[in-house]
Motif scaffolding. Structure first.
Motif, PDB file in Angstrom:
ATOM      1  N   ASP A   1       9.842  -8.920   5.009  1.00  0.00           N
ATOM      2  CA  ASP A   1      10.761  -9.525   3.836  1.00  0.00           C
ATOM      3  C   ASP A   1      11.243  -8.182   2.774  1.00  0.00           C
ATOM      4  O   ASP A   1      12.262  -8.443   2.312  1.00  0.00           O
ATOM      5  CB  ASP A   1       9.900 -10.727   2.980  1.00  0.00           C
ATOM      6  N   ALA A   2      10.186  -7.135   2.862  1.00  0.00           N
ATOM      7  CA  ALA A   2      10.682  -6.012   1.963  1.00  0.00           C
ATOM      8  C   ALA A   2      10.071  -4.928   2.286  1.00  0.00           C
ATOM      9  O   ALA A   2       9.315  -5.032   3.434  1.00  0.00           O
ATOM     10  CB  ALA A   2      10.247  -6.533   0.594  1.00  0.00           C
ATOM     11  N   VAL A   3      10.560  -3.719   1.913  1.00  0.00           N
ATOM     12  CA  VAL A   3      10.148  -2.587   2.571  1.00  0.00           C
ATOM     13  C   VAL A   3      10.188  -1.444   1.023  1.00  0.00           C
ATOM     14  O   VAL A   3      11.114  -1.589   0.475  1.00  0.00           O
ATOM     15  CB  VAL A   3      11.218  -1.859   3.435  1.00  0.00           C
ATOM     16  N   VAL A   4       9.063  -0.797   1.091  1.00  0.00           N
ATOM     17  CA  VAL A   4       9.000   0.188   0.053  1.00  0.00           C
ATOM     18  C   VAL A   4       8.556   1.421   0.588  1.00  0.00           C
ATOM     19  O   VAL A   4       7.700   1.560   1.366  1.00  0.00           O
ATOM     20  CB  VAL A   4       7.792  -0.236  -0.957  1.00  0.00           C
ATOM     21  N   PRO A   5       8.843   2.586   0.222  1.00  0.00           N
ATOM     22  CA  PRO A   5       8.835   3.979   0.935  1.00  0.00           C
ATOM     23  C   PRO A   5       7.730   4.726   0.198  1.00  0.00           C
ATOM     24  O   PRO A   5       7.380   4.409  -0.984  1.00  0.00           O
ATOM     25  CB  PRO A   5      10.184   4.551   0.679  1.00  0.00           C
ATOM     26  N   GLN A   6       6.987   5.545   0.782  1.00  0.00           N
ATOM     27  CA  GLN A   6       6.036   6.445   0.534  1.00  0.00           C
ATOM     28  C   GLN A   6       6.907   7.641  -0.154  1.00  0.00           C
ATOM     29  O   GLN A   6       7.980   8.097   0.778  1.00  0.00           O
ATOM     30  CB  GLN A   6       5.220   6.937   1.463  1.00  0.00           C
ATOM     31  N   PRO A   7       6.502   8.440  -1.063  1.00  0.00           N
ATOM     32  CA  PRO A   7       5.446   7.995  -1.938  1.00  0.00           C
ATOM     33  C   PRO A   7       5.625   6.811  -2.614  1.00  0.00           C
ATOM     34  O   PRO A   7       6.825   6.824  -3.051  1.00  0.00           O
ATOM     35  CB  PRO A   7       5.314   9.344  -2.877  1.00  0.00           C
ATOM     36  N   LEU A   8       4.782   6.075  -3.100  1.00  0.00           N
ATOM     37  CA  LEU A   8       4.871   4.889  -3.697  1.00  0.00           C
ATOM     38  C   LEU A   8       5.239   5.322  -5.366  1.00  0.00           C
ATOM     39  O   LEU A   8       4.595   6.001  -5.875  1.00  0.00           O
ATOM     40  CB  LEU A   8       3.589   4.031  -3.614  1.00  0.00           C
ATOM     41  N   GLU A   9       6.193   4.302  -5.770  1.00  0.00           N
ATOM     42  CA  GLU A   9       6.466   4.501  -7.035  1.00  0.00           C
ATOM     43  C   GLU A   9       6.068   3.092  -7.510  1.00  0.00           C
ATOM     44  O   GLU A   9       6.455   1.974  -7.110  1.00  0.00           O
ATOM     45  CB  GLU A   9       7.966   4.388  -7.332  1.00  0.00           C
ATOM     46  N   PRO A  10       5.063   2.955  -8.565  1.00  0.00           N
ATOM     47  CA  PRO A  10       4.448   2.017  -8.876  1.00  0.00           C
ATOM     48  C   PRO A  10       5.529   0.733  -9.445  1.00  0.00           C
ATOM     49  O   PRO A  10       5.479  -0.264  -9.256  1.00  0.00           O
ATOM     50  CB  PRO A  10       3.350   2.370 -10.209  1.00  0.00           C
ATOM     51  N   MET A  11       6.058   1.281 -10.225  1.00  0.00           N
ATOM     52  CA  MET A  11       7.287   0.159 -10.639  1.00  0.00           C
ATOM     53  C   MET A  11       8.192  -0.645  -9.746  1.00  0.00           C
ATOM     54  O   MET A  11       8.212  -1.543  -9.562  1.00  0.00           O
ATOM     55  CB  MET A  11       8.304   1.061 -11.900  1.00  0.00           C
ATOM     56  N   VAL A  12       8.495   0.323  -8.794  1.00  0.00           N
ATOM     57  CA  VAL A  12       9.470  -0.303  -7.490  1.00  0.00           C
ATOM     58  C   VAL A  12       8.350  -1.373  -6.821  1.00  0.00           C
ATOM     59  O   VAL A  12       8.651  -2.219  -6.363  1.00  0.00           O
ATOM     60  CB  VAL A  12       9.642   0.800  -6.590  1.00  0.00           C
ATOM     61  N   LEU A  13       7.087  -0.881  -6.492  1.00  0.00           N
ATOM     62  CA  LEU A  13       6.170  -1.957  -5.687  1.00  0.00           C
ATOM     63  C   LEU A  13       5.747  -3.103  -6.640  1.00  0.00           C
ATOM     64  O   LEU A  13       5.983  -4.219  -6.250  1.00  0.00           O
ATOM     65  CB  LEU A  13       4.922  -0.954  -5.459  1.00  0.00           C
TER      66      LEU A  13
END
Length: 141
Positions: free
Chosen positions: A110-122
């Motif tokens: 349903d969603a994708v978050v890239p590495q390196p993780l950005e805390p606010m985006v996650l």
């Protein structure tokens, strides 16, 4: 959208074979990723069988799966869950490479978050998925 009860919690499953990744995800989400969503209870998993057990239980509200987990990557786990789990919760995939987006599409995430993780985006992504789950959950708690 308000969720009502102030003591309501939503369970967020975090799957990775890397303890540091699980800790980083948990820290980024915090106790509450947005003011208008319930508190979060983190459920950590390091193995594929445990993920499937939790997802099948109906207790998980949002799942965050690490695409780089070995031996069973989050993308394959997501695809299987979306195909097999009744009322499957929204799934967020963590991907290491931009080129992995097509695999994330295949996985039905349903969603994708890239590495390196950005805390606010996650945190924003998880809050959006929590809102979606609150609005679409089939089996009332």
């Amino acid at each position: 959208m308000s969720t009502g009860s102030t003591d309501e919690k939503m369970k967020v499953l975090v799957y990775s074979d890397d303890a540091a990744t699980r800790a980083e995800v948990s820290q980024a989400i915090g106790r509450r990723p947005a003011a208008d969503v319930p508190l979060v209870e983190i459920v950590e998993c390091a193995t594929e069988p445990k993920v499937h057990q939790w997802l099948a239980s109906g207790e998980i509200d949002v799942a965050i799966l690490d695409g780089e987990t070995q031996p069973a990557g989050g993308m394959g786990v997501a695809r299987q869950a979306k195909d097999e789990v009744y009322d499957c919760p929204p799934i967020c995939l963590i991907i290491a490479r931009r080129d992995d987006r097509w695999l994330a599409e295949w996985s039905k995430a349903d969603a994708v978050v890239p590495q390196p993780l950005e805390p606010m985006v996650l945190a924003d992504t998880v809050a959006d998925l929590m809102r979606r789950r609150s609005a679409t959950r089939l089996n009332a708690k």
